[in-house]
Design an enzyme around this catalytic site. Structure first.
Site, short mmCIF file in Angstrom:
data_model
loop_
_atom_site.label_atom_id
_atom_site.label_comp_id
_atom_site.label_asym_id
_atom_site.label_seq_id
_atom_site.Cartn_x
_atom_site.Cartn_y
_atom_site.Cartn_z
N CYS A 80 0.89 -1.30 -0.05
CA CYS A 80 -0.02 0.15 -0.03
C CYS A 80 0.80 1.31 -0.30
CB CYS A 80 -0.89 0.06 1.34
SG CYS A 80 -1.80 1.41 1.42
N CYS A 86 -1.03 6.72 6.43
CA CYS A 86 -2.35 6.17 7.10
C CYS A 86 -2.02 5.50 8.36
CB CYS A 86 -3.08 4.88 6.17
SG CYS A 86 -4.47 4.02 6.99
N CYS A 89 -1.88 0.79 9.32
CA CYS A 89 -0.80 -0.45 9.33
C CYS A 89 0.39 0.23 9.85
CB CYS A 89 -0.57 -0.77 7.93
SG CYS A 89 -1.94 -1.83 7.25
N CYS A 172 -8.35 -0.24 0.66
CA CYS A 172 -7.35 -0.67 1.63
C CYS A 172 -7.09 -2.15 1.35
CB CYS A 172 -8.21 -0.63 3.09
SG CYS A 172 -7.12 -1.31 4.26
N GLN A 309 -15.12 -11.87 14.82
CA GLN A 309 -13.54 -11.74 14.58
C GLN A 309 -13.37 -11.37 13.25
OE1 GLN A 309 -11.09 -12.39 16.83
NE2 GLN A 309 -12.01 -13.83 18.32
N TYR A 338 -17.24 -14.03 27.59
CA TYR A 338 -17.06 -13.31 26.56
C TYR A 338 -17.45 -14.01 25.33
CZ TYR A 338 -14.44 -11.28 30.58
OH TYR A 338 -14.09 -10.89 31.85
N GLU A 359 -22.23 -13.48 27.86
CA GLU A 359 -21.93 -12.05 27.05
C GLU A 359 -22.63 -10.94 27.43
OE1 GLU A 359 -19.95 -11.23 24.26
OE2 GLU A 359 -21.33 -9.24 24.17
N ASP A 413 -12.44 -14.83 26.60
CA ASP A 413 -11.83 -14.06 25.43
C ASP A 413 -12.49 -12.74 25.63
OD1 ASP A 413 -11.13 -13.19 23.13
OD2 ASP A 413 -12.75 -14.33 21.67
N CYS A 440 -6.51 -10.26 23.29
CA CYS A 440 -5.89 -9.17 22.06
C CYS A 440 -5.21 -8.23 23.03
CB CYS A 440 -7.21 -8.76 21.52
SG CYS A 440 -8.63 -7.97 22.49
N1 SAH Z 1 -15.33 -15.15 21.96
C1 SAH Z 1 -15.99 -14.21 20.83
C2 SAH Z 1 -16.09 -12.76 21.27
C3 SAH Z 1 -14.72 -12.12 21.92
S1 SAH Z 1 -14.95 -10.38 21.77
C4 SAH Z 1 -15.58 -14.24 19.54
O1 SAH Z 1 -14.55 -14.84 19.27
O2 SAH Z 1 -16.05 -14.11 18.35
C5 SAH Z 1 -15.15 -9.88 23.54
C6 SAH Z 1 -16.54 -9.99 23.79
O3 SAH Z 1 -16.98 -9.69 25.16
C7 SAH Z 1 -17.36 -8.91 22.95
O4 SAH Z 1 -18.55 -9.70 22.38
C8 SAH Z 1 -18.09 -7.95 23.81
O5 SAH Z 1 -19.21 -7.71 23.71
C9 SAH Z 1 -17.93 -8.95 25.23
N2 SAH Z 1 -17.91 -8.32 26.50
C10 SAH Z 1 -17.13 -7.23 26.90
N3 SAH Z 1 -17.35 -7.02 28.35
C11 SAH Z 1 -17.82 -8.10 28.71
C12 SAH Z 1 -17.90 -8.63 30.03
N4 SAH Z 1 -17.66 -7.68 31.37
N5 SAH Z 1 -18.74 -9.36 30.27
C13 SAH Z 1 -18.92 -10.20 29.25
N6 SAH Z 1 -18.77 -9.94 28.14
C14 SAH Z 1 -18.26 -8.95 27.78
#
Ligand code: SAH
Length: 485
Positions: A80, A86, A89, A172, A309, A338, A359, A413, A440
């Site tokens: 790019c 930008c 990246c 992009c 994702q 999560y 969630e 997650d 992450c």
């Molecule tokens: N495991 C899923 C989402 C991961 S992202 C996947 O792989 O697709 C993290 C997620 O946590 C998001 O959906 C967000 O809305 C949620 N989240 C954020 N804070 C939270 C909390 N305190 N308790 C439960 N979920 C939460």
């Protein structure tokens, strides 16, 4: 003392010679001068540079690349041409293999520094980072700000690094080619119908962002215009402009009238098609001999507000690793905290006795339940709420199922800020055999792993799965296990 004298004299605007030995977490090159650490934007490991000091702190400083004396052998020309302007990246000038090495090193060092894990341990247990064969065109979601360019013309693109001025980008390289077609159609509609872009300094104008979601497995495309108002004029013209886009499944209008950096507002209105896209994820072989390719796949329904994702190819590897680390035989009870739209939960459910997902976003939980039904999965149950509320409440409730109270595996997650301490405490009390942590953000991962390991767990496996090629973002998966003593 001589060195101190010399250091005392270092000041803003001084030019110094540096050899870049490392890169910081925001991608800036790190070099040392007379024992002082300097961060140099746009310099990469291996560069020899002259740099002008822009800011001095007590023990470190910032500098700007003034002259390249000898470029690093790891430098490449990014695909790019806008890479240096930008803000998207940050490390695309680094050869891809080096990007992976940089990310893995960053995770291991963070686990050592913040988590207190021995370097020998992290060195031994980390498997080589899982990268992409072709690290472009991987993103299934893009959010383009719309505004007015210097020449008064309409622009859509990305924010320049550390600013809110928009660089026009219609293609992009991280996203699919179809996005260009969508953006050009939206801009043409705005121009022809005199629809004003939003001006964030004055709070005037209408169109703020164009959000595009692509489902790579089905080729479905969702377009959502975020507007600073209640109604989009000449909606039929927008529909007509976008209708030709291959795979177009729905057009939505989201209202966001707040002066904020948060992209989406609370109200979303469907103006064409349906308000979700369908995608499918299949498990992948990640080169591990004890996890053969299975071909298992799950279909997902994704609403505009739900988390999904962004890199489907790497997500397949990540989820395969989650299953591998979870070590399921068909009988286990598993919590997926999560869980978003139930993406990981539904794979776990195919190999476990029972899965409980938690969630906080109601729309995502609704998607998760629909996804379970759509895939004929009956052993997954979803709770709406914060993990740090749901888990302790569940643990303290008197009629809770005993298997659910003491699961075999917990998968987490969380978003970048990591897990709340109350959630970690409840996890420790529930004493699962294994915890799989998908993260992450290496810093919060390290902080949380320290708490969990102090609570009776030990670090067993870890791997970086590169979901965000060319950027400094890092995705890591870690397995910790209950200590046997
Ligand atoms: N495991 C899923 C989402 C991961 S992202 C996947 O792989 O697709 C993290 C997620 O946590 C998001 O959906 C967000 O809305 C949620 N989240 C954020 N804070 C939270 C909390 N305190 N308790 C439960 N979920 C939460």
């Amino acid at each position: 003392m001589a060195m101190l004298d010399k250091l005392d004299k270092l000041d803003k605007n001084d030019v110094i010679e540096l050899t870049i030995e490392d890169m910081g977490s925001d991608g800036a090159g790190v070099g040392r001068y007379e024992g002082m650490t300097f961060f140099v934007k746009d310099a990469v490991t291996g560069d020899k540079v002259m740099a002008r000091i822009t800011k001095m702190k007590k023990n470190y400083g910032f500098a700007r690349l003034e002259k390249m004396l000898k470029p690093s052998e790891h430098r490449v020309t990014p695909e790019c041409e806008l890479h240096s302007r930008c803000g998207g990246c940050q490390i695309s000038v680094l050869a891809y293999g080096q990007q992976l090495a940089y990310k893995q090193k960053k995770v291991q060092e963070t686990l050592n520094r913040i988590g207190g894990f021995a370097p020998e341990l992290t060195e031994r247990i980390f498997e080589p980072a899982a990268g992409m064969d072709y690290p472009y065109r991987y993103r299934n979601k893009a959010q383009f700000p719309v505004g007015t360019g210097k020449d008064g013309k309409l622009v859509a693109g990305f924010y320049a690094a550390r600013t809110h001025s928009i660089i026009p980008v219609s293609d992009c390289r991280l996203g699919p080619l179809v996005n260009r077609e969508v953006l050009l159609a939206v801009l043409a509609y705005m121009e022809e119908n005199h629809v004003e872009p939003y001006d964030e300094t004055r709070g005037t104008g209408l169109v703020r962002h164009v959000l595009i979601r692509n489902a790579f497995a089905t080729n479905e495309v969702m377009v959502c215009l975020v507007i600073n108002g209640r109604r989009l004029p000449a909606q039929d013209k927008l529909i007509a402009a976008l209708r030709g886009v291959e795979g177009l499944t729905g057009i939505l209008v989201n209202q966001n009238r707040k002066n904020t950096n948060v992209i989406l507002g609370d109200v979303t209105q469907l103006i064409y098609g349906r308000d979700y896209i369908m995608d499918s994820i299949s498990l992948r072989d990640c080169g591990s001999p004890d996890f053969p390719r299975t071909g298992e796949s799950v279909d997902y329904r994704i609403s505009p507000q739900s988390f999904y994702q962004v890199n489907p190819e790497q997500t397949e590897k990540l989820y395969s690793l989650v299953l591998e680390y979870a070590g399921l035989t068909g009988k286990e009870t598993v919590w997926d905290l999560y869980c978003g739209i139930g993406t990981i939960s539904l794979f776990l459910a195919q190999r476990a006795g029972k899965v409980y997902g938690v969630e906080s976003v109601p729309q995502a939980i609704e998607d998760a339940r629909k996804n379970a039904a759509q895939n004929g999965i009956v052993n997954a149950e979803f709770f709406e709420g914060k993990a740090e509320d749901v888990l302790p409440q569940f643990y303290q409730s008197e009629d809770a199922d005993v298997d659910a109270l003491h699961p075999d595996v917990i998968v987490v997650d969380p978003p970048r800020k990591g897990c709340d301490e109350r959630c970690l405490e409840a996890m420790i009390q529930m004493r699962p055999e294994r915890i799989v942590y998908v993260s992450c953000d290496p810093a919060t991962l390290a902080r949380d792993l320290k708490i969990l390991c102090d609570g009776g767990y030990e670090l067993k496996r870890g791997r970086v799965v590169d979901q965000f090629c060319h950027t400094v973002h890092v995705e890591t998966i870690v397995l910790i296990q209950k200590k046997t003593s």
